[in-house]
Scaffold this motif. Structure first.
Motif, PDB file in Angstrom:
ATOM      1  N   THR A   1     -33.536 -91.396 -27.484  1.00  0.00           N
ATOM      2  CA  THR A   1     -32.786 -92.102 -26.445  1.00  0.00           C
ATOM      3  C   THR A   1     -32.816 -91.317 -25.135  1.00  0.00           C
ATOM      4  O   THR A   1     -33.135 -90.128 -25.105  1.00  0.00           O
ATOM      5  N   ALA A   2     -32.484 -92.010 -24.058  1.00  0.00           N
ATOM      6  CA  ALA A   2     -32.456 -91.368 -22.744  1.00  0.00           C
ATOM      7  C   ALA A   2     -31.427 -90.249 -22.709  1.00  0.00           C
ATOM      8  O   ALA A   2     -31.648 -89.209 -22.075  1.00  0.00           O
ATOM      9  N   ARG A   3     -30.318 -90.446 -23.383  1.00  0.00           N
ATOM     10  CA  ARG A   3     -29.272 -89.420 -23.407  1.00  0.00           C
ATOM     11  C   ARG A   3     -29.778 -88.144 -24.073  1.00  0.00           C
ATOM     12  O   ARG A   3     -29.464 -87.035 -23.636  1.00  0.00           O
ATOM     13  N   GLN A   4     -30.573 -88.298 -25.117  1.00  0.00           N
ATOM     14  CA  GLN A   4     -31.123 -87.123 -25.800  1.00  0.00           C
ATOM     15  C   GLN A   4     -32.142 -86.394 -24.933  1.00  0.00           C
ATOM     16  O   GLN A   4     -32.243 -85.169 -24.978  1.00  0.00           O
ATOM     17  N   LEU A   5     -32.899 -87.146 -24.142  1.00  0.00           N
ATOM     18  CA  LEU A   5     -33.931 -86.541 -23.291  1.00  0.00           C
ATOM     19  C   LEU A   5     -33.354 -85.893 -22.047  1.00  0.00           C
ATOM     20  O   LEU A   5     -33.757 -84.791 -21.659  1.00  0.00           O
ATOM     21  N   TYR A   6     -32.413 -86.575 -21.406  1.00  0.00           N
ATOM     22  CA  TYR A   6     -31.978 -86.149 -20.076  1.00  0.00           C
ATOM     23  C   TYR A   6     -30.508 -85.735 -19.984  1.00  0.00           C
ATOM     24  O   TYR A   6     -30.057 -85.309 -18.927  1.00  0.00           O
ATOM     25  N   GLY A   7     -29.755 -85.857 -21.072  1.00  0.00           N
ATOM     26  CA  GLY A   7     -28.333 -85.572 -20.972  1.00  0.00           C
ATOM     27  C   GLY A   7     -27.599 -86.751 -20.350  1.00  0.00           C
ATOM     28  O   GLY A   7     -28.120 -87.880 -20.316  1.00  0.00           O
ATOM     29  N   THR A   8     -26.417 -86.524 -19.842  1.00  0.00           N
ATOM     30  CA  THR A   8     -25.662 -87.606 -19.219  1.00  0.00           C
ATOM     31  C   THR A   8     -26.284 -87.989 -17.885  1.00  0.00           C
ATOM     32  O   THR A   8     -27.090 -87.241 -17.318  1.00  0.00           O
ATOM     33  N   VAL A   9     -25.896 -89.152 -17.376  1.00  0.00           N
ATOM     34  CA  VAL A   9     -26.396 -89.603 -16.079  1.00  0.00           C
ATOM     35  C   VAL A   9     -26.012 -88.617 -14.986  1.00  0.00           C
ATOM     36  O   VAL A   9     -26.809 -88.298 -14.095  1.00  0.00           O
ATOM     37  N   GLN A  10     -24.785 -88.109 -15.050  1.00  0.00           N
ATOM     38  CA  GLN A  10     -24.323 -87.152 -14.043  1.00  0.00           C
ATOM     39  C   GLN A  10     -25.131 -85.860 -14.094  1.00  0.00           C
ATOM     40  O   GLN A  10     -25.494 -85.305 -13.056  1.00  0.00           O
ATOM     41  N   GLU A  11     -25.422 -85.371 -15.296  1.00  0.00           N
ATOM     42  CA  GLU A  11     -26.206 -84.139 -15.444  1.00  0.00           C
ATOM     43  C   GLU A  11     -27.624 -84.319 -14.918  1.00  0.00           C
ATOM     44  O   GLU A  11     -28.156 -83.446 -14.225  1.00  0.00           O
ATOM     45  N   ARG A  12     -28.232 -85.458 -15.240  1.00  0.00           N
ATOM     46  CA  ARG A  12     -29.595 -85.715 -14.784  1.00  0.00           C
ATOM     47  C   ARG A  12     -29.642 -85.881 -13.269  1.00  0.00           C
ATOM     48  O   ARG A  12     -30.576 -85.383 -12.610  1.00  0.00           O
ATOM     49  N   THR A  13     -28.640 -86.533 -12.702  1.00  0.00           N
ATOM     50  CA  THR A  13     -28.586 -86.709 -11.251  1.00  0.00           C
ATOM     51  C   THR A  13     -28.469 -85.367 -10.553  1.00  0.00           C
ATOM     52  O   THR A  13     -29.163 -85.099  -9.564  1.00  0.00           O
ATOM     53  N   GLU A  14     -27.624 -84.489 -11.070  1.00  0.00           N
ATOM     54  CA  GLU A  14     -27.456 -83.163 -10.498  1.00  0.00           C
ATOM     55  C   GLU A  14     -28.753 -82.365 -10.572  1.00  0.00           C
ATOM     56  O   GLU A  14     -29.120 -81.647  -9.640  1.00  0.00           O
ATOM     57  N   GLU A  15     -29.468 -82.504 -11.678  1.00  0.00           N
ATOM     58  CA  GLU A  15     -30.732 -81.790 -11.854  1.00  0.00           C
ATOM     59  C   GLU A  15     -31.781 -82.276 -10.861  1.00  0.00           C
ATOM     60  O   GLU A  15     -32.607 -81.497 -10.377  1.00  0.00           O
ATOM     61  N   ILE A  16     -31.746 -83.580 -10.547  1.00  0.00           N
ATOM     62  CA  ILE A  16     -32.708 -84.151  -9.598  1.00  0.00           C
ATOM     63  C   ILE A  16     -32.363 -83.759  -8.168  1.00  0.00           C
ATOM     64  O   ILE A  16     -33.227 -83.366  -7.383  1.00  0.00           O
ATOM     65  N   VAL A  17     -31.093 -83.851  -7.828  1.00  0.00           N
ATOM     66  CA  VAL A  17     -30.657 -83.557  -6.457  1.00  0.00           C
ATOM     67  C   VAL A  17     -30.740 -82.069  -6.164  1.00  0.00           C
ATOM     68  O   VAL A  17     -31.134 -81.647  -5.075  1.00  0.00           O
ATOM     69  N   ASN A  18     -30.376 -81.233  -7.147  1.00  0.00           N
ATOM     70  CA  ASN A  18     -30.396 -79.775  -6.976  1.00  0.00           C
ATOM     71  C   ASN A  18     -31.245 -79.143  -8.074  1.00  0.00           C
ATOM     72  O   ASN A  18     -30.720 -78.562  -9.027  1.00  0.00           O
ATOM     73  N   PRO A  19     -32.571 -79.254  -7.963  1.00  0.00           N
ATOM     74  CA  PRO A  19     -33.445 -78.704  -9.006  1.00  0.00           C
ATOM     75  C   PRO A  19     -33.310 -77.199  -9.103  1.00  0.00           C
ATOM     76  O   PRO A  19     -33.051 -76.512  -8.108  1.00  0.00           O
ATOM     77  N   LYS A  20     -33.508 -76.681 -10.309  1.00  0.00           N
ATOM     78  CA  LYS A  20     -33.417 -75.242 -10.527  1.00  0.00           C
ATOM     79  C   LYS A  20     -34.581 -74.540  -9.849  1.00  0.00           C
ATOM     80  O   LYS A  20     -35.707 -75.012  -9.852  1.00  0.00           O
ATOM     81  N   LYS A  21     -34.291 -73.388  -9.257  1.00  0.00           N
ATOM     82  CA  LYS A  21     -35.308 -72.612  -8.558  1.00  0.00           C
ATOM     83  C   LYS A  21     -36.053 -71.709  -9.534  1.00  0.00           C
ATOM     84  O   LYS A  21     -35.528 -71.341 -10.580  1.00  0.00           O
ATOM     85  N   THR A  22     -37.266 -71.348  -9.164  1.00  0.00           N
ATOM     86  CA  THR A  22     -38.027 -70.383  -9.936  1.00  0.00           C
ATOM     87  C   THR A  22     -37.405 -69.007  -9.741  1.00  0.00           C
ATOM     88  O   THR A  22     -36.631 -68.794  -8.787  1.00  0.00           O
TER      89      THR A  22
END
Length: 241
Positions: free
Chosen positions: A78-99
């Motif tokens: 499921t999408a939840r298993q792949l990406y976590g919650t909608v809020q978590e995925r949105t945060e990851e997209i807006v503020n991607p982790k730096k190298t």
């Protein structure tokens, strides 16, 4: 051409047209997803619309996520298993982790503050103990143990140490700094810092007041806990201690 061959032509043409239409169908069409995944993507689109991302970026992200879901949902994922919650995925997209390298450069000032606080804590602890002992060395170093001298010396030292760590880190292309360059830069950094320390020691009087030993010890304790919080908050790994 026989009648049977003539009848096959339109059928093949119709089948080809249907295949072309299927190929042109948008990848994010919700009917291609399971009900649960389609609802997740609907919430995801709504969440991204509330951000400042450009339309092209949002479309690319949604299409990429949907393509992955189409490939994975056949296995029961499921999408939840792949990406976590909608809020978590949105945060990851807006503020991607730096190298690691990007994070180190972004945290230069935080690293400088951490090392500056460390030096400040050591000075306060040292002069606090010397204040209680009341040695002649404390009296002869009235300028060096003044609070202004300690602050400036620690700040310059923190900036220098952070810059030295940044310089000694491997570059993005993987090139390493030669050992002799590391030694030269380390020696130069120490010399500059000692010059700053000597200069600050010459300042005496109201501009550089000497605090009681107990005051220095209290400051050292406060700075210790402040530094521990800073290291946990920003996950600082580049410091002397």
């Amino acid at each position: 051409m026989s009648e049977s061959e003539t009848s096959k032509t339109p059928r093949n043409a119709a089948a080809g047209a249907k295949q072309a239409q299927a190929a042109e169908r948008p990848v994010h069409e919700a009917t291609e997803l399971t009900k649960r995944n389609a609802e997740y993507m609907r919430q995801m689109r709504k969440s991204l619309d509330a951000t400042a991302l450009s339309g092209e970026k949002k479309t690319a992200v949604l299409n990429e996520m949907t393509s992955t879901l189409l490939a994975e949902q056949g296995r029961g994922t499921t999408a939840r298993q792949l990406y976590g919650t909608v809020q978590e995925r949105t945060e990851e997209i807006v503020n991607p982790k730096k190298t690691p390298v990007e994070r180190q450069k972004a945290n230069y000032w935080v690293t400088a503050l951490d090392n500056g606080l460390m030096l400040f804590m050591i000075f306060c602890l040292m002069y606090g103990i010397m204040g209680f002992i009341g040695t002649n060395a404390t009296k002869n170093s009235a300028g060096a143990n003044g609070i202004t001298a300690i602050l400036i010396t620690s700040a310059i030292g923190g900036l220098g140490v952070a810059k030295l760590f940044e310089y000694l880190m491997p570059a993005k292309d993987g090139k390493k700094v030669s050992l002799w360059k590391k030694i030269v830069w380390s020696v130069l950094a120490i010399i500059v810092w000692m010059l700053v320390f000597t200069t600050m020691s010459m300042i005496q009087g109201p501009l550089n007041p000497v605090l009681p030993g107990i005051a220095y010890l209290i400051i050292a304790v406060v700075v210790f806990f402040a530094r521990m919080w800073l290291k946990r908050r920003f996950n600082i790994t580049t410091s002397m201690f």
